[in-house]
Design an enzyme around this catalytic site. Structure first.
Site, mmCIF file in Angstrom:
data_model
loop_
_atom_site.group_PDB
_atom_site.id
_atom_site.type_symbol
_atom_site.label_atom_id
_atom_site.label_comp_id
_atom_site.label_asym_id
_atom_site.label_seq_id
_atom_site.Cartn_x
_atom_site.Cartn_y
_atom_site.Cartn_z
ATOM 1 N N ARG A 22 0.828 -1.205 0.000
ATOM 2 C CA ARG A 22 0.000 0.000 0.000
ATOM 3 C C ARG A 22 0.862 1.255 0.000
ATOM 4 O O ARG A 22 0.437 2.307 -0.490
ATOM 5 C CB ARG A 22 -0.929 -0.005 1.226
ATOM 6 C CG ARG A 22 -2.020 -1.063 1.166
ATOM 7 C CD ARG A 22 -3.109 -0.842 2.210
ATOM 8 N NE ARG A 22 -2.607 -0.945 3.571
ATOM 9 C CZ ARG A 22 -2.566 -2.075 4.273
ATOM 10 N NH1 ARG A 22 -2.971 -3.218 3.711
ATOM 11 N NH2 ARG A 22 -2.127 -2.089 5.508
ATOM 12 N N SER A 39 -1.825 -17.240 5.583
ATOM 13 C CA SER A 39 -2.493 -16.291 6.480
ATOM 14 C C SER A 39 -3.774 -16.918 6.989
ATOM 15 O O SER A 39 -4.728 -17.098 6.230
ATOM 16 C CB SER A 39 -2.797 -14.981 5.749
ATOM 17 O OG SER A 39 -3.394 -14.043 6.625
ATOM 18 N N CYS A 43 -5.998 -17.799 16.179
ATOM 19 C CA CYS A 43 -6.775 -17.650 17.412
ATOM 20 C C CYS A 43 -8.137 -18.342 17.311
ATOM 21 O O CYS A 43 -8.771 -18.624 18.326
ATOM 22 C CB CYS A 43 -6.971 -16.176 17.741
ATOM 23 S SG CYS A 43 -5.431 -15.291 18.075
ATOM 24 N N ILE A 277 17.611 -5.492 8.509
ATOM 25 C CA ILE A 277 16.965 -6.745 8.912
ATOM 26 C C ILE A 277 16.068 -6.450 10.119
ATOM 27 O O ILE A 277 16.547 -6.015 11.167
ATOM 28 C CB ILE A 277 17.982 -7.845 9.250
ATOM 29 C CG1 ILE A 277 18.836 -8.172 8.020
ATOM 30 C CG2 ILE A 277 17.261 -9.096 9.734
ATOM 31 C CD1 ILE A 277 19.847 -9.275 8.247
ATOM 32 N N ALA A 279 12.513 -7.588 12.612
ATOM 33 C CA ALA A 279 11.828 -8.765 13.160
ATOM 34 C C ALA A 279 10.612 -8.316 13.961
ATOM 35 O O ALA A 279 10.564 -7.192 14.488
ATOM 36 C CB ALA A 279 12.778 -9.584 14.030
ATOM 37 N N LYS A 433 -22.390 5.171 38.044
ATOM 38 C CA LYS A 433 -21.039 5.045 38.592
ATOM 39 C C LYS A 433 -20.430 3.807 37.951
ATOM 40 O O LYS A 433 -20.648 2.693 38.419
ATOM 41 C CB LYS A 433 -21.069 4.909 40.120
ATOM 42 C CG LYS A 433 -21.545 6.151 40.851
ATOM 43 C CD LYS A 433 -21.524 5.914 42.358
ATOM 44 C CE LYS A 433 -22.005 7.145 43.121
ATOM 45 N NZ LYS A 433 -22.001 6.906 44.586
#
Length: 544
Positions: A22, A39, A43, A277, A279, A433
Site C-alpha cells: 500500500r 495467512s 486464534c 533486517i 523482526a 457510577k
C-alpha cells in the site's frame, strides 16, 4: 527495484507485506511461509473443533492467489528458510526437498513460535497432537471423526489449552486439563483464575492443577499419562498446549543477536543488530510498557501493529514500537476473563510498593433486566498512584472494563484519572457510577485514608483475643456462608447495636462486595473504633 524478503506469514508477516504494498508499488515483495497456509486465524482454531466456527475455510484469511492478485505479492508456501547470510544479504530456502538461494535488500523475520515439546518420555507417541496451525487442526479433526473418541486430555492450562478443552467438551468429548502450576492462565492471579476454574469444572471439565506429567505411554490405542504424584490418567487423544518457543533455530549462525531462549533482539524500530533486517511477532522480545523490561508477548494484536511499523520503517518513516502490556481476553464457557498490565505476582517480583482493590459491580444498572456481576482486581503503584494492571471476570462487561484500563495504562494514568473518566452510560450498558469510576473512587478513598483495607488471605492471622470479624450483611445473606469466627450485625441495625462491639479489639468488617463494609468502617471509626474493611467482601473469598 528493491527486494523485501519476509520470512513467515500469518499475522505479522502478512501485515508487513500488505502495508508495504500500500505504501509502494515499486517494491519486489516475496513472502516465504514454511507451512501450507500463509495467512490464517490461529486464534480461531480451537473453535472449529466444536463446530462454533463451522466452515474451516473461514479460518483462511488470505491465500497466495488472493495476495498475488490484490497486492502483487510473491507468496511461496512450503518454503522454509534454513539459513540467513546477513553479510551477503541472502537466504537459503528449502522447498519440497530442494534448496535454493534468494537475495534481499531488506529482510523481515516473522517466523513466529512453535509449540513447546519438552523432553518427556513418550511425548512423540501416537495420538498426541499440538494445535498451532491449520495442519495441526486438520489432524485433530480427522482423529475426532473416529467414533471411539470419548476421552481427551489437554496438557497445559494456558489460553490455547483452555480454549481447546472447552471446545472438546462442547463437542461431547470428556476432557481433562493437566496443569503443572497451582492455577491456570498465568496472566491472572489465583483468586481471579479460580473463578474460571470453577466455570470449567461446572461444565464437566476435569481439572488437575499442581500436576506434572512425567511419562506418556500407548496402551490399547489409548494414551496413558503418568503424573509426578504417582497417579495415571488415560485418554483417546492428547493435545499439548504447554507453551510456545520462538521458531528461530535457522538464525543461530546468522550474526543476528538472539536472547537466551532464542528470541530475536530488536530496537524500538523493530530492527535487529544488523541494518535492514527487521523482526516482529511471537519470535521477538519487546519492552513491557509498564516495567520497561524485555518480555515475550505472543499475541495477534501486537504482531499486526508491529507489521505496520516495520513496513513504515522500511519506507523510512521513522516509527517506533513503544512496548506491549499483554492485554488479553478469553472465553470460558459462559464467562469472559480479561487482563492487562501487571498481576500481583509480577509486581511482588519487581519489589514495587503497591495497593490492590477488589470490586464486584454489575455490568449495567441493577434495575435494568439482565444485569450480571463482574469480579475485578485492580493494582496501582503506591507512590505515583499510577495504574499497574487489572483483571476481570464476568458474563458480560469484563472485556470492556479491561480495554478502558489498557487505555489508561497507555497514557500512564492514575487512580484519579479513573475517577475522572467520562464514560458512556445508559441503563442497558453500564451504571451511572461505572466500574472504572468506582475503581478510581476506591483508590482515592484508600489514598485519602478514608478506609484501611485487609484482605481475605490475612484472615489466617485472626486472633480472637485481638480481633472481631463483623459481617454486616442481612441475615438471609449469611445462609450462603460467612467467614469463620464472624458475628453478624446487619448494617441497617449497626447504629442501634454498635455498643455490642468492644473497643479494645480491632474490627474486621465485611459485606458481600465491600461497599457496606466501607460504610460500617466510616461509622465505627467516627466513634473511635479501630476498624479495617475486608476488601471485596465475602465474594473475594479465595480458593482453599
Amino acid at each position: 527495484m528493491k527486494k523485501v524478503l519476509i520470512v513467515g506469514g500469518v499475522a505479522g508477516g502478512a501485515s508487513t507485506a500488505t502495508r508495504l504494498r500500500r505504501l509502494n508499488e515499486n517494491l519486489e515483495i516475496v513472502l516465504l511461509e514454511k507451512g501450507q497456509h500463509v495467512s490464517f486465524a490461529n486464534c480461531g482454531l480451537p473453535y472449529h473443533i466444536s463446530g462454533v466456527i463451522e466452515n474451516r475455510e473461514s479460518l483462511l484469511v488470505q491465500t497466495p492467489e488472493k495476495l498475488k492478485k490484490r497486492f502483487n505479492i510473491d507468496v511461496r508456501i512450503n518454503s522454509e528458510v534454513i539459513s540467513v547470510d546477513s553479510s551477503n544479504k541472502k537466504v537459503v530456502i528449502r522447498n519440497n526437498g530442494e534448496e535454493y538461494t534468494e537475495t534481499f535488500d531488506y529482510l523481515v523475520l516473522a517466523p513466529g513460535a512453535k509449540p513447546l515439546v519438552p523432553p518427556i518420555e513418550g511425548i512423540h507417541g501416537n495420538n498426541i497432537y499440538t494445535l498451532r496451525n491449520v495442519t495441526d487442526l486438520d489432524k485433530i479433526m480427522e482423529k475426532l471423526k473416529e467414533k471411539s473418541i470419548k476421552d481427551a486430555i489437554v496438557i497445559g492450562g494456558g489460553f490455547i489449552g483452555i480454549e481447546a478443552a472447552e471446545n472438546l467438551q462442547e463437542k461431547g468429548v470428556n476432557t481433562t486439563i493437566i496443569e503443572a502450576a497451582p492455577s491456570i492462565l498465568v496472566p491472572f492471579d489465583s483468586e481471579i483464575s479460580n473463578l474460571l476454574e470453577v466455570e470449567l469444572m461446572s461444565n464437566g471439565v476435569n481439572l488437575l492443577t499442581n500436576n506434572k506429567v512425567i511419562k506418556f505411554e500407548e496402551k490399547n490405542e489409548r494414551v496413558v499419562i503418568s503424573l509426578e504424584n504417582g497417579n495415571k490418567v488415560e485418554g483417546d487423544m492428547v493435545i499439548l498446549a504447554i507453551g510456545v518457543t520462538p521458531d528461530t533455530n535457522f538464525l543461530k549462525n546468522s550474526g543476528i543477536n538472539l536472547g537466551e531462549r532464542g528470541h530475536i533482539l530488536v530496537n524500538d524500530s523493530l530492527e535487529t543488530n544488523i541494518k535492514d533486517i527487521y523482526a516482529l511477532g511471537d519470535a521477538i522480545l519487546v519492552k513491557h510498557f509498564v516495567t520497561g523490561q524485555d518480555v515475550s508477548i505472543a499475541l495477534a494484536g501486537p504482531a499486526n501493529r508491529q507489521g505496520r511499523i516495520v513496513a513504515d520503517n522500511i519506507m523510512k518513516k521513522g516509527k517506533t514500537y513503544k512496548g506491549s502490556f499483554g492485554t488479553s481476553v478469553i472465553k470460558v464457557f459462559s464467562l469472559t476473563g480479561a487482563s492487562t498490565g501487571l498481576n500481583e505476582r509480577s509486581i511482588k517480583v519487581l519489589g514495587k510498593k503497591y495497593e490492590k482493590m477488589y470490586l464486584h459491580p454489575n455490568d449495567h444498572a441493577n434495575y435494568y433486566p439482565g444485569a450480571t456481576p463482574i469480579s475485578i482486581k485492580l493494582l496501582y503503584e503506591k507512590e505515583s498512584k499510577k495504574v499497574l494492571g487489572a483483571q476481570a471476570v464476568g458474563v458480560k462487561g469484563a472485556d470492556k472494563f479491561i480495554d478502558v484500563i489498557a487505555t489508561v495504562l497507555k497514557f500512564r494514568g492514575t487512580i484519579e484519572d479513573l475517577s475522572e473518566l467520562d464514560l458512556a452510560y445508559a441503563p442497558p450498558y453500564s451504571s451511572a457510577k461505572s466500574p472504572v469510576n468506582m475503581s478510581g473512587f476506591i483508590g482515592e478513598n484508600i489514598e485519602d485514608n478514608l478506609v484501611e483495607q485487609i484482605f481475605v488471605e490475612n484472615l489466617k492471622d485472626f486472633d480472637k483475643d485481638k480481633n472481631i470479624i463483623l459481617d454486616v450483611r442481612e441475615e438471609f445473606e449469611v445462609v450462603v456462608g460467612q467467614f469463620e469466627h464472624s458475628i453478624n450485625i446487619p448494617l441497617g441495625q449497626l447504629r442501634e447495636r454498635y455498643n455490642e462491639l468492644p473497643k479494645d479489639k480491632e474490627i474486621w468488617a465485611y459485606c458481600a462486595v465491600g461497599l457496606r463494609g466501607y460504610i460500617a468502617y466510616r461509622f465505627l471509626t467516627s466513634l473511635g473504633y479501630k476498624v479495617k474493611n475486608i476488601a471485596g467482601g465475602f465474594k473475594s473469598k479465595l480458593k482453599i
